[in-house]
Design an enzyme around this catalytic site. Sequence first.
Site, PDB file in Angstrom:
ATOM      1  N   GLU A 136       0.942  -1.283  -0.026  1.00 24.69           N
ATOM      2  CA  GLU A 136       0.161   0.027  -0.048  1.00 24.69           C
ATOM      3  C   GLU A 136       0.863   1.335  -0.021  1.00 24.69           C
ATOM      4  O   GLU A 136       0.406   2.260  -0.544  1.00 24.69           O
ATOM      5  CB  GLU A 136      -0.952  -0.080   1.184  1.00 24.69           C
ATOM      6  CG  GLU A 136      -2.213  -1.124   1.040  1.00 24.69           C
ATOM      7  CD  GLU A 136      -3.050  -0.770  -0.114  1.00 24.69           C
ATOM      8  OE1 GLU A 136      -3.112   0.465  -0.499  1.00 24.69           O
ATOM      9  OE2 GLU A 136      -3.686  -1.820  -0.460  1.00 24.69           O
ATOM     10  N   CYS A 317     -14.328   2.146 -13.206  1.00 29.21           N
ATOM     11  CA  CYS A 317     -14.818   3.354 -12.825  1.00 29.21           C
ATOM     12  C   CYS A 317     -13.640   4.172 -12.831  1.00 29.21           C
ATOM     13  O   CYS A 317     -13.324   5.116 -12.110  1.00 29.21           O
ATOM     14  CB  CYS A 317     -15.265   3.507 -11.888  1.00 29.21           C
ATOM     15  SG  CYS A 317     -16.449   5.001 -11.337  1.00 29.21           S
ATOM     16  N   CYS A 324     -19.004   1.804 -18.051  1.00 28.79           N
ATOM     17  CA  CYS A 324     -20.324   1.676 -17.192  1.00 28.79           C
ATOM     18  C   CYS A 324     -21.043   0.122 -17.444  1.00 28.79           C
ATOM     19  O   CYS A 324     -21.956   0.017 -16.784  1.00 28.79           O
ATOM     20  CB  CYS A 324     -21.167   2.641 -17.506  1.00 28.79           C
ATOM     21  SG  CYS A 324     -20.355   4.360 -16.788  1.00 28.79           S
ATOM     22  N   CYS A 327     -19.990  -2.366 -15.353  1.00 29.40           N
ATOM     23  CA  CYS A 327     -19.988  -2.074 -13.858  1.00 29.40           C
ATOM     24  C   CYS A 327     -21.029  -2.680 -13.376  1.00 29.40           C
ATOM     25  O   CYS A 327     -22.195  -2.831 -13.501  1.00 29.40           O
ATOM     26  CB  CYS A 327     -20.197  -0.727 -13.531  1.00 29.40           C
ATOM     27  SG  CYS A 327     -19.976  -0.084 -11.745  1.00 29.40           S
ATOM     28  N   CYS A 333     -25.902   3.963  -9.622  1.00 28.79           N
ATOM     29  CA  CYS A 333     -25.041   5.179  -9.867  1.00 28.79           C
ATOM     30  C   CYS A 333     -25.703   6.196 -10.315  1.00 28.79           C
ATOM     31  O   CYS A 333     -26.547   6.082 -11.534  1.00 28.79           O
ATOM     32  CB  CYS A 333     -24.056   4.555 -11.013  1.00 28.79           C
ATOM     33  SG  CYS A 333     -22.841   5.971 -11.368  1.00 28.79           S
TER      34      CYS A 333
END
Length: 511
Positions: A136, A317, A324, A327, A333
């Site tokens: 990370e 995204c 989309c 998705c 959304c």
Amino acid sequence: MDDLVGSKAAAAITTTNKKRPRRTSRNQTHQPQDSMKEVVDSKMEAEAAVITTTNKKRPRRVRPTKSKPKEEEEEEALKEVDMEDLGFCGNEILEIRAFLLEWYDRNQRDLPWRRICRGDDEDGSDRRAYAVWVSEVMLQQTRVQTVIDYFNRWMHKWPTICHLARASIEDVNEMWAGLGYYRRARYLLEGSKKIVEGGGVFPKTVAALRKVPGIGDYTAGAIASIAFNEVGACVNFHVSHTRSFFFHFIIPNFIFQGVPVVDGNVIRVVARLKAISANPKESVTIKNFWKLAGQLVDPSRPGDFNQALMELGATVCTPLNPNCSVCPVSNHCHALSLARQNKSAQVTDYPTKVVKSKKRHEFSAVSVVEILDGQDMIEELQPDGRFLLVKRPDEGLLAGLWEFPSVLLGVETDLATRRYAIDQFLKKSINLDLKKSCTVVLREDIGQYIHVFSHIRLKMYVELLILHLRGRKNVLHGKPESETKAWKSVDSKALSSMGLTSGVRKDNTSS
């Protein structure tokens, strides 16, 4: 209660300076219960009426306020609703969790740190936490494909936190070279030392992880949820009565607040799910994004859900070209819904684009100093010299890293001024006087190079300076004097394997 409030408001409106309040007629029909918003509005009107009617002889003059344009009022109202009044409802939360985790199970990328985190044994939890921590931190401001090789090399050299704690800052910087933002590497080393000094057991909660140097909210949430499955808690959620009708939760007055991980990808996904137009860089807005993301976290799989949300933002995204059609949560959304209703609206309108601050322009003179060991001119011209490196201060930009001698210039200057600045730097900082202690074999201007930092655009004027010392071998093999900067000389082979910044590498390749 609402009738009582309404009657009081009506009484206040009709009240003048009479001793007795006027009663309402018994024949007056009873009105249906107003909405909460209408009650608040009527109370505000009542207060205004009282102000303007308290004294008939000398009425107070109230200056009319300029009304704002309708578009501006609508925009401000929308921004207020975005973060204050929008939350995820119960069914919406359950569906987003289910659809997103199902998609993640089928489409997640095979990454080396995820392979380590797949183990469920209790003994491997610290190793999972260490892998999540390193990955990370590396992934901040760096692309995944770039990080993979760095992560593999890092884990091969320091497979556990105890191995890392025994490393030197020079070794860590060498391994980190090319990733940029070197402060991250230093914090990894400092944090590992603190954990090992405290017994070598990795903290398991966000609160405990935040006490480790260099671990902020984002990294703490990632480690706690992914490595230790910390799920958060069901907390009391207080809302003002005037806005309570906006919220619908599974448990009245309570909401599950998980341990979220909020990065740029998560902000983008949440902003589009709720069509949030507030400035994503403002601290209040960021805090609200954390709250919204926390509502979504699945308590049964908090780590997987956080990774799924980040994965969705990174692969589907995306900032400029969201896909989309594939998705898993497109039905929820709001940005996509607005785009379908209005051709002028686009999903990419969210989150709001913020104008980046202009980078500060700086200029520096850099000297690649090569000191020859040869005894005669023919031998001196062979590439067997040693290169002079200076250590940067322990605080500030590129703290503690090694670089060629350089001097910051206030403005762009000519060649003579730059050479004079370098000569004074070598004399003052390294006790190397070009006129008294060495012979200049070659000095030539190499060129100009631009290096861009997050907030600085640095223009470097680079020269190659080859020197032959006059019986002063201490510069090559001795130690720096106490009043001089930390420096060292290395041969070309060692120079090529050192952890140099990308800016220094540009200077080296040019020479």
